[in-house]
Design an enzyme around this catalytic site. Structure first.
Site, PDB file in Angstrom:
ATOM      1  N   ASP A  26       2.816  33.808  48.767  1.00  0.00           N
ATOM      2  CA  ASP A  26       4.211  33.711  48.324  1.00  0.00           C
ATOM      3  C   ASP A  26       4.931  35.064  48.352  1.00  0.00           C
ATOM      4  O   ASP A  26       5.963  35.231  47.718  1.00  0.00           O
ATOM      5  CB  ASP A  26       4.314  33.047  46.944  1.00  0.00           C
ATOM      6  CG  ASP A  26       3.721  33.891  45.818  1.00  0.00           C
ATOM      7  OD1 ASP A  26       3.071  34.905  46.108  1.00  0.00           O
ATOM      8  OD2 ASP A  26       3.914  33.508  44.647  1.00  0.00           O
ATOM      9  N   SER A  80      38.460  12.466  81.405  1.00  0.00           N
ATOM     10  CA  SER A  80      38.540  12.407  79.950  1.00  0.00           C
ATOM     11  C   SER A  80      38.236  11.009  79.440  1.00  0.00           C
ATOM     12  O   SER A  80      38.583  10.008  80.069  1.00  0.00           O
ATOM     13  CB  SER A  80      39.954  12.789  79.498  1.00  0.00           C
ATOM     14  OG  SER A  80      40.179  14.136  79.832  1.00  0.00           O
ATOM     15  N   GLY A 106      -2.429  26.516  44.555  1.00  0.00           N
ATOM     16  CA  GLY A 106      -1.494  26.589  43.421  1.00  0.00           C
ATOM     17  C   GLY A 106      -0.294  25.766  43.791  1.00  0.00           C
ATOM     18  O   GLY A 106       0.239  25.874  44.893  1.00  0.00           O
ATOM     19  N   ALA A 156      37.506  16.019  78.377  1.00  0.00           N
ATOM     20  CA  ALA A 156      37.730  15.896  76.937  1.00  0.00           C
ATOM     21  C   ALA A 156      37.427  14.480  76.476  1.00  0.00           C
ATOM     22  O   ALA A 156      37.870  13.508  77.092  1.00  0.00           O
ATOM     23  CB  ALA A 156      39.166  16.249  76.601  1.00  0.00           C
ATOM     24  N   ARG A 163       7.184  25.781  39.606  1.00  0.00           N
ATOM     25  CA  ARG A 163       8.509  26.303  39.272  1.00  0.00           C
ATOM     26  C   ARG A 163       9.493  26.189  40.428  1.00  0.00           C
ATOM     27  O   ARG A 163      10.683  26.428  40.270  1.00  0.00           O
ATOM     28  CB  ARG A 163       8.403  27.752  38.781  1.00  0.00           C
ATOM     29  CG  ARG A 163       7.760  27.817  37.396  1.00  0.00           C
ATOM     30  CD  ARG A 163       7.535  29.229  36.958  1.00  0.00           C
ATOM     31  NE  ARG A 163       8.792  29.931  36.760  1.00  0.00           N
ATOM     32  CZ  ARG A 163       8.891  31.257  36.790  1.00  0.00           C
ATOM     33  NH1 ARG A 163       7.831  31.994  37.036  1.00  0.00           N
ATOM     34  NH2 ARG A 163      10.052  31.841  36.593  1.00  0.00           N
ATOM     35  N   GLY A 204      -7.255  30.577  38.835  1.00  0.00           N
ATOM     36  CA  GLY A 204      -6.865  31.977  38.894  1.00  0.00           C
ATOM     37  C   GLY A 204      -7.050  32.603  40.259  1.00  0.00           C
ATOM     38  O   GLY A 204      -7.753  32.080  41.117  1.00  0.00           O
ATOM     39  N   GLN A 223      -9.721  25.716  47.358  1.00  0.00           N
ATOM     40  CA  GLN A 223     -10.012  26.045  45.955  1.00  0.00           C
ATOM     41  C   GLN A 223      -9.864  24.723  45.195  1.00  0.00           C
ATOM     42  O   GLN A 223      -8.761  24.171  45.125  1.00  0.00           O
ATOM     43  CB  GLN A 223      -9.008  27.086  45.440  1.00  0.00           C
ATOM     44  CG  GLN A 223      -9.291  27.517  44.010  1.00  0.00           C
ATOM     45  CD  GLN A 223      -8.146  28.306  43.399  1.00  0.00           C
ATOM     46  OE1 GLN A 223      -7.000  28.235  43.842  1.00  0.00           O
ATOM     47  NE2 GLN A 223      -8.457  29.067  42.362  1.00  0.00           N
ATOM     48  N   ASN A 231       2.451  45.273  39.781  1.00  0.00           N
ATOM     49  CA  ASN A 231       1.519  44.784  40.796  1.00  0.00           C
ATOM     50  C   ASN A 231       2.252  43.921  41.817  1.00  0.00           C
ATOM     51  O   ASN A 231       2.840  42.898  41.488  1.00  0.00           O
ATOM     52  CB  ASN A 231       0.422  43.954  40.105  1.00  0.00           C
ATOM     53  CG  ASN A 231      -0.569  43.360  41.093  1.00  0.00           C
ATOM     54  OD1 ASN A 231      -0.673  43.817  42.224  1.00  0.00           O
ATOM     55  ND2 ASN A 231      -1.288  42.342  40.643  1.00  0.00           N
ATOM     56  N   ARG A 278      21.923  21.157  69.992  1.00  0.00           N
ATOM     57  CA  ARG A 278      20.746  20.596  69.319  1.00  0.00           C
ATOM     58  C   ARG A 278      19.484  20.827  70.155  1.00  0.00           C
ATOM     59  O   ARG A 278      19.561  21.327  71.278  1.00  0.00           O
ATOM     60  CB  ARG A 278      21.000  19.110  69.051  1.00  0.00           C
ATOM     61  CG  ARG A 278      22.071  18.929  67.951  1.00  0.00           C
ATOM     62  CD  ARG A 278      22.427  17.479  67.754  1.00  0.00           C
ATOM     63  NE  ARG A 278      21.255  16.675  67.514  1.00  0.00           N
ATOM     64  CZ  ARG A 278      21.186  15.363  67.790  1.00  0.00           C
ATOM     65  NH1 ARG A 278      22.223  14.739  68.314  1.00  0.00           N
ATOM     66  NH2 ARG A 278      20.086  14.697  67.551  1.00  0.00           N
TER      67      ARG A 278
END
Ligand code: UD1
Ligand code: CA
Length: 452
Positions: free
Chosen positions: A108, A391, A14, A366, A18, A83, A78, A173, A319
């Site tokens: 879902d 630095s 499916g 720094a 939407r 359905g 499928q 359901n 990261r």
């Protein structure tokens, strides 16, 4: 349940139009994990002995995710969206192999809990041929309604096909359906597509089972357990529900969240004991925080490890591949990527450390940065134990700074620095007497002339 075999069929075909997205619906994420991975996780925890995932045609990405999360899962395609019952029958070969319990779960509904699936299996073990999972939503629109008479489920009516009286039913359901292995396949093959959408509805299994004089029951659960995601708004609502759960679980495990509603976690975030998280922190996937670490406000991390007693932020970014040892300090506006920061090392202000090692107890000043990328390739920098990087130094990778070495402020380091050496790589300072005053006079004169 351990003595009963269980086949779980997850429906993930499916197109999910939407969602208004090119991405297949079940690959959207809640707390950094795909909807499909959430469902497969519940299936595994509920003790399924075999799993099948039904995907649409050309859904290699969905198949890939299914295989990544559950390598043993069988994938079925499928061919056409006809359905939910038709989708289940795509996995006919798996069903025909025979299992005591057959569970059908929608891809879902990511918050489905293993306990709920176990309760469905218990209903089957108790003699029901069919069990449907019901709930009472705040807003029932869009959901199929469960028609229950004298404790037995007599029908499920899709909203489009329901009468006004049926629409007034508040028991809906939730999507998941369980079949007893003996009769499941026969029920499924008898379902017809005589409804408004001309689809084969899984929900019609109830009427078919009853026509075969088999028992169908409904069990009830909380709305949060079965939230179906058809739109981006529902995705966000479900994310919010899941975040609440993750925060609660973290606090129950002893993490101090100063303002829990402002902290975003991933499904796999791991915390040690006595961790403190200040307001507004985002934990992306793959983060582990060890005991007694302090994560200060506005920090963002993913695929990172924070060692015992370390202090991160405020405004730090870890990261992928950032691995911080014990008692490390990473301060404001410091970015770490694919780098090992050994025990007790510090980078407290405005720095970038990528593709590198920062040795134990060393200090990264720094504004200093590792220049790991030349626009083509990435290179490594290795900094020894107890080193001092002044630095605003720029360490041009690949380069090695020995143990105890000292890099002078503002240096651009392009050659290796031996252990305990002092590297100065910058222009010598020149002071010109009275030149400041003369310079200003010259500039003012030029400005006056330009204005004339
Ligand atoms: C479905 C139920 C409805 C229930 C609701 C709960 C049916 C007919 N309707 O409605 O009673 O209240 O879920 O969330 O079962 N799928 C396929 N192939 C298809 C059709 C669907 O694989 O041909 C998959 C979808 O990817 C999805 C699931 O089945 O994961 C449900 O389909 P969806 O269209 O979302 O059904 P709803 O209209 O939400
Ligand atoms: Ca749905």
């Amino acid at each position: 349940m351990t003595d009963r075999s269980c086949l779980a069929i997850v429906l993930a075909a499916g197109e999910g139009t939407r969602m208004r997205s090119r991405r297949p619906k079940v690959l959207h994420e809640i707390a950094g994990r795909s909807l499909l991975a959430h469902v497969l996780g519940a299936v595994r925890a509920a003790g399924a002995t075999a799993s099948a995932v039904v995907i649409g045609p050309d859904s290699e990405a969905v198949a890939g995710e299914a295989r990544r999360v559950m390598p043993g899962a069988e994938i079925f395609v499928q061919a056409e969206r006809r359905g939910t019952a038709d989708a289940v029958l795509a996995a006919k070969a798996a069903i025909a192999r025979g299992a005591d319990d057959i569970l059908v779960i929608f891809g879902d509904t990511p918050l489905i809990s293993p306990q709920t699936l176990v309760r469905m299996r218990e209903a089957l073990a108790g003699g029901a041929a069919l069990v449907v999972l019901g709930f009472r939503p705040k807003d029932p629109s869009g959901y199929g309604r469960l028609v229950v008479e004298n404790g037995e489920l007599v029908a499920v009516r899709e909203e489009l096909d329901a009468s006004a009286a049926e629409r007034a039913i508040d028991l809906c359901n939730g999507g998941s359906v369980g079949f007893a292995g003996k009769t499941g396949l026969e029920i499924l093959t008898r379902i017809e597509n005589n409804n408004r959408k001309s689809e084969f509805y899984l929900t019609d299994a109830v009427a078919v089972a009853r026509s075969m004089k088999l028992k169908a029951v409904a069990i009830e659960t909380e709305e949060d357990d079965v939230r179906g995601i058809n739109t981006k708004a529902q995705l966000a609502e479900t994310e919010a529900v899941y975040q609440q759960r993750l925060r609660k679980a973290a606090m129950e495990a002893g993490v101090t969240l100063v303002a829990p509603e402002t902290v975003f976690l991933s499904a796999d975030t791991k915390f040690g004991r006595d961790v403190v998280v200040e307001p507004f922190v985002v934990f992306g996937p793959g983060v582990t925080i060890e005991d007694e670490a302090l994560i200060c406000s506005f920090s963002h991390m993913e695929r990172a490890h924070v060692g015992r007693g370390a202090r991160v932020g405020p405004f730090a970014r870890l990261r992928p591949g950032a691995r911080l040892g014990a008692e490390v300090h990473i301060g404001n506006f410091v970015e770490i990527k694919e780098a090992v920061i050994e025990d007790g090392a510090k980078a407290n202000h405005l720095a970038y450390i990528g593709d590198a090692r920062l040795g134990a107890g060393s200090n990264f000043g720094a504004g200093a940065i590792v220049c790991n990328y030349d626009g083509v390739g990435k290179y490594r920098t290795d900094i020894g134990k107890g080193a001092f990087i002044g630095s605003n130094a720029a360490l041009v990778s690949p380069v090695t700074i020995g143990d105890g070495a000292y890099v002078a402020t503002g240096s651009v380091v392009t050659h290796d620095v031996p252990a305990d050496a002092l590297a100065i790589a910058r222009e010598r300072q020149v002071n010109k007497e009275n030149r400041a005053a003369r310079l200003r006079a010259l500039k003012r004169a030029a400005k006056t002339k330009a204005a004339e």
